[in-house]
Design an enzyme around this catalytic site. Structure first.
Site, PDB file in Angstrom:
ATOM      1  N   HIS A 154      60.471  53.123  92.658  1.00 67.31           N
ATOM      2  CA  HIS A 154      59.833  53.315  91.352  1.00 67.31           C
ATOM      3  C   HIS A 154      58.516  52.549  91.313  1.00 67.31           C
ATOM      4  CE1 HIS A 154      62.396  49.741  90.971  1.00 67.31           C
ATOM      5  NE2 HIS A 154      61.562  49.295  90.026  1.00 67.31           N
ATOM      6  N   GLN A 155      57.581  53.110  90.600  1.00 67.89           N
ATOM      7  CA  GLN A 155      56.268  52.489  90.453  1.00 67.89           C
ATOM      8  C   GLN A 155      56.061  52.078  89.001  1.00 67.89           C
ATOM      9  OE1 GLN A 155      52.681  53.271  92.717  1.00 67.89           O
ATOM     10  NE2 GLN A 155      51.974  54.436  90.947  1.00 67.89           N
TER      11      GLN A 155
END
Length: 177
Positions: free
Chosen positions: A135-136
């Site tokens: 995830h960013q």
């Protein structure tokens, strides 16, 4: 009858206490290794409101961070349960990059931040809260947003409920390119 604090353990100080027992699951390290308990795998199976989903694509989605650093803190995730950036497909990385750019545009339109922090923490040792699912982070920032509260009080002040922020961002997502 109230017992005087002088009879209790500890030394009184000038600090107030903000009790947040709902965060214990995060603190205790309830971090899934597979997709069966992974919040990033479970969120897309829910409705957008319940899952705090802002936008959905073919390979990735955008979700509100349940433990935001600042108001509007978004996470861009592939649907596929993969932990490493190097393990993501070209389609996943392309859509994540497109969604990151669009998230910045939407947050700029809605909240007018002064800047952004964008990044991925790969592995628990690097600070990933949920290392098993890539995830960013897209974190809007404002001048002076990191006042004494997080440093001294280990508390973040968030002026808007997550559900309200999600709705506002999801509506703006539809009109922003």
């Amino acid at each position: 009858m109230t017992e005087p604090s002088s009879r209790l353990c500890g030394v009184p100080d000038a600090f107030q206490r903000l009790w947040t027992p709902h965060r214990m699951v995060y603190i205790e390290g309830d971090k899934p290794e597979d997709e069966t308990g992974c919040p990033f795998c479970l969120a897309p199976a829910r409705g957008d409101d319940d899952g705090l989903i802002v936008a959905r694509g073919e390979h990735a989605f955008v979700v509100m961070n349940l433990f935001p650093y600042s108001p509007g803190h978004l996470l861009v995730c592939p649907y596929r349960h993969v932990s490493g950036y190097v393990d993501a497909t070209a389609e996943e990385t392309r859509e994540m990059a497109d969604f990151t750019q669009r998230a910045i545009s939407v947050l700029t339109q809605v909240s007018h931040p002064d800047g952004f922090n964008i990044g991925m923490n790969q592995g628990a040792v690097a600070g990933a809260g949920i290392a098993a699912h890539l995830h960013q982070h897209v974190v809007p920032r404002w001048a002076g947003d990191m006042n004494f509260m997080p440093v001294i009080g280990r508390t973040r002040a968030l002026p808007q409920l997550l559900g309200d922020a999600r709705q506002q961002l999801a509506e703006a997502w539809l009109t922003t390119t």
